[in-house]
Scaffold this motif. Structure first.
Motif, mmCIF file in Angstrom:
data_model
loop_
_atom_site.group_PDB
_atom_site.id
_atom_site.type_symbol
_atom_site.label_atom_id
_atom_site.label_comp_id
_atom_site.label_asym_id
_atom_site.label_seq_id
_atom_site.Cartn_x
_atom_site.Cartn_y
_atom_site.Cartn_z
ATOM 1 N N GLU A 43 42.089 10.415 17.245
ATOM 2 C CA GLU A 43 41.834 11.808 17.759
ATOM 3 C C GLU A 43 40.426 12.326 17.557
ATOM 4 O O GLU A 43 40.600 13.579 17.892
ATOM 5 C CB GLU A 43 42.961 12.798 17.015
ATOM 6 N N ASN A 70 44.947 14.727 20.846
ATOM 7 C CA ASN A 70 43.808 14.824 21.077
ATOM 8 C C ASN A 70 43.107 15.563 22.255
ATOM 9 O O ASN A 70 42.208 15.442 22.580
ATOM 10 C CB ASN A 70 42.966 13.255 21.352
ATOM 11 N N SER A 73 40.318 17.813 21.075
ATOM 12 C CA SER A 73 39.228 17.289 20.866
ATOM 13 C C SER A 73 38.488 16.609 21.936
ATOM 14 O O SER A 73 37.287 16.605 22.270
ATOM 15 C CB SER A 73 39.403 16.615 19.685
ATOM 16 N N CYS A 121 41.599 21.164 17.198
ATOM 17 C CA CYS A 121 40.551 20.420 16.472
ATOM 18 C C CYS A 121 39.367 21.164 15.711
ATOM 19 O O CYS A 121 39.445 22.222 15.941
ATOM 20 C CB CYS A 121 39.775 19.552 17.690
#
Length: 292
Positions: A43, A70, A73, A121
């Motif tokens: 991730e 993810n 990010s 993130c």
């Protein structure tokens, strides 16, 4: 274009030119490892841009550590540098720390409103650039009078450490739920800190995304500015997969004799795995060329 050490991921590193007719004042090395023993997915995402904002020898460097997916990010890795570049070019007189704050807030709002899922993130971003001395007409400035400035911003516990004359200097702030100041901010916003986590679930108190936590987990970054001089050797930008098991000074000591940014980054990733980190690991090393 650099190639990712992890073939499963889209590479988010960027270079503005493959045919360099000059030598940059820095070199960048990145190493990463999914840490298959403990993690089934990667991730983390990283990005760097040489000659950032189409300016000679500027640089943009970013590491983003995703959680709950993810999506956040990956969006930051693919888009945040463009957002910040646009904001710099819109008003070049504006303090870059304010630009970084505006860029992070934009990213947080965009991820929460436009990106699928509920991921978030942590983020650490550095911008390296040359600046003219203040209050001096540009036509009177010699090339060697320019200052090399580094601006940083972070949310969460992805960290930037500068090695200055052999000593570690942390340029970021770990936004964790165990931090007294952050704990107070979350509670004043109506949240609870349980087991050193926001509402008992999230260990960081600032991030990009995490729409589920609304106003409790914010995207306003901690920012710094520092002049880079010949006493500064390199930067380490890394997610908590490294910092959970290495102290700042340990990391600097481990690579301070290296003259290869890529090998230095690989060394730190290897050390993190040997120390038993249980997270994804991404390390970016920015090595400064201080030769005359």
């Amino acid at each position: 274009m650099t190639k990712s050490d992890n073939p499963e991921r889209e590479d988010n590193s960027r270079r503005t030119s493959e045919d360099h007719r000059y030598k940059l004042s820095y070199s960048v090395g990145v190493a990463e490892n999914k840490n298959l023993k403990f993690r089934t997915s990667m991730e983390d995402v990283h990005t760097y841009v040489e000659n950032f904002a189409s300016r000679l020898d500027w640089g943009y460097f970013g590491v983003f550590d995703g959680h709950a997916g993810n999506q956040a990010s990956k969006w930051c890795g693919g888009h945040l540098h463009s957002v910040i570049e646009q904001k710099i070019l819109e008003d070049e007189s504006k303090d870059v720390r304010e630009v970084l704050n505006d860029g992070f807030i934009h990213a947080d709002e965009h991820i929460n409103s436009k990106v699928d899922g509920n991921s978030g993130c942590t983020a650490a971003v550095g911008i390296l650039r040359w600046e003219l001395p203040s209050n001096m007409p540009s036509d009177q400035v010699e090339l060697d009078q320019h200052k090399r400035m580094l601006y940083t911003a972070n949310v969460g516990d992805t960290r930037i450490v500068l090695c200055r004359n052999g000593h570690s200097v942390r340029l970021t702030y770990d936004h964790k739920a165990s931090d007294t100041g952050e704990m107070q901010r979350v509670e004043e916003a109506g949240g609870l800190i349980m087991r050193s986590r926001v509402n008992g679930m999230l260990a960081v108190t600032r991030s990009l995304g995490d729409k589920f936590f609304d106003s409790l987990v914010v995207g306003n970054p901690f920012t710094t500015s520092v002049e880079i001089t010949t006493t500064d050797q390199f930067l380490i930008i890394a997610c908590d997969g490294l910092w959970d098991v290495l102290e700042d000074q340990e990391a600097c000591d481990a690579i301070k004799k290296s003259n290869d940014a890529s090998e230095a980054a690989k060394t730190l990733v290897r050390m993190a795995l040997e120390r038993g980190t249980t997270d994804n690991v991404t390390v970016m090393v920015v090595l400064f060329d201080n030769s005359p």
